[in-house]
Enzyme design. Sequence first.
Site, PDB file in Angstrom:
ATOM      1  N   TYR A   1       2.740  10.241  -0.339  1.00 37.59           N
ATOM      2  CA  TYR A   1       3.835   9.815   0.361  1.00 37.59           C
ATOM      3  C   TYR A   1       5.046  10.074  -0.380  1.00 37.59           C
ATOM      4  CZ  TYR A   1      -0.012   6.738   2.446  1.00 37.59           C
ATOM      5  OH  TYR A   1      -0.937   6.214   3.115  1.00 37.59           O
TER       6      TYR A   1
ATOM      7  N   HIS B   1      -7.719   9.588  -1.751  1.00 40.36           N
ATOM      8  CA  HIS B   1      -7.112   9.535  -0.324  1.00 40.36           C
ATOM      9  C   HIS B   1      -7.784  10.240   0.733  1.00 40.36           C
ATOM     10  CE1 HIS B   1      -2.591   9.587   1.166  1.00 40.36           C
ATOM     11  NE2 HIS B   1      -3.526   9.223   2.018  1.00 40.36           N
TER      12      HIS B   1
ATOM     13  N   ASP C   1       0.720  -1.210  -0.005  1.00 41.34           N
ATOM     14  CA  ASP C   1       0.030   0.091   0.146  1.00 41.34           C
ATOM     15  C   ASP C   1       0.873   1.252   0.023  1.00 41.34           C
ATOM     16  OD1 ASP C   1      -3.128   0.951   0.952  1.00 41.34           O
ATOM     17  OD2 ASP C   1      -1.252   2.363   1.838  1.00 41.34           O
TER      18      ASP C   1
ATOM     19  N   LYS D   1      -3.117   5.774  -4.041  1.00 43.17           N
ATOM     20  CA  LYS D   1      -4.277   6.677  -3.648  1.00 43.17           C
ATOM     21  C   LYS D   1      -4.046   7.696  -4.549  1.00 43.17           C
ATOM     22  CE  LYS D   1      -3.526   4.929   1.317  1.00 43.17           C
ATOM     23  NZ  LYS D   1      -2.423   4.349   0.949  1.00 43.17           N
TER      24      LYS D   1
END
Length: 302
Positions: A55, A117, A50, A84
């Site tokens: 990120y 997200h 994931d 996401k």
Amino acid sequence: MNRLEGLEETTTLNNGVNMPRLGLGVWKTDNTSAKESVKDAIVKGYHLIDTAKQYGNETGVGEGIKEGLAATGQNRNDLFITTKLFNGDQGYESTLNALEGTLKRLDLTYIDLYLMHWPVDGKYIDTWKAMEKLYRQGKVRAIGISNFDNERLQDLLDHTDIVPAVNQMEFNPINQEKDILEFNNHAGIQMEAWSPLGGGEALSNPQIKTIADKYKKSVAQVILRFDWQKGVITIPKSSHEERIIQNSDIFDFKLSDDDMKAIEAIDKEKRSLWYPDFTWHTTGEMQDTVDKWDDSPANYKD
């Protein structure tokens, strides 16, 4: 059930796709560390990975996937990759365009699960309609949401066609989101936990420590087993090979009903992040940015 057998365990999402129940998360991990942890996880039997554009490590994750598959002789379809949609990419046309950049960074041709997200107010309906189109085009195998409370989820359900397959929420002994879990279960939406270990407050809880001693397991293993028995998919983060193995060593014991109830009673409904802290839907109050690392490639402008 042994560790490797447990990592093979899946749940069937509401569109018929099988998703592993335990995987690896990479939040707050730079590209170099993400590459190594993803590779290690695949080598150690993990199938679910994931990540997210926000990120800033999709490139590292993609490299780890490639190295992990090469090391194990597996194929792409042996893995389940979640990423996401970035908040700054929300909106109908921008959502359709954003997936191409994600696929390029991950060096993949499709995503197994694509999540919105956060529910950006004023945009999440149009965003979801675009995600429905991506799903119908076969570019993603399943679509879902993240951080949706019941009010926003009901609004989404009232104005769109496809019921989300997954709602990824903060879920751990300190914050069990009982109302959201009940709503999701009723709607046929699989709950998935981010921050499944609950940080220092949960990991230092004396009641959980007593339960862990009883089973001769670590506190983290007991918490992950609790999440498992609650039917919640979990994606604990770790950049250490030994911890990656330990986090998946939860299949040789079962918490008793009394121990489950004891952990359920710890719930403080204490969220580490939630809507009052997120003002990205109000222009100018919070800049919506991708995490940048010293090892970040300059490829986050789609």
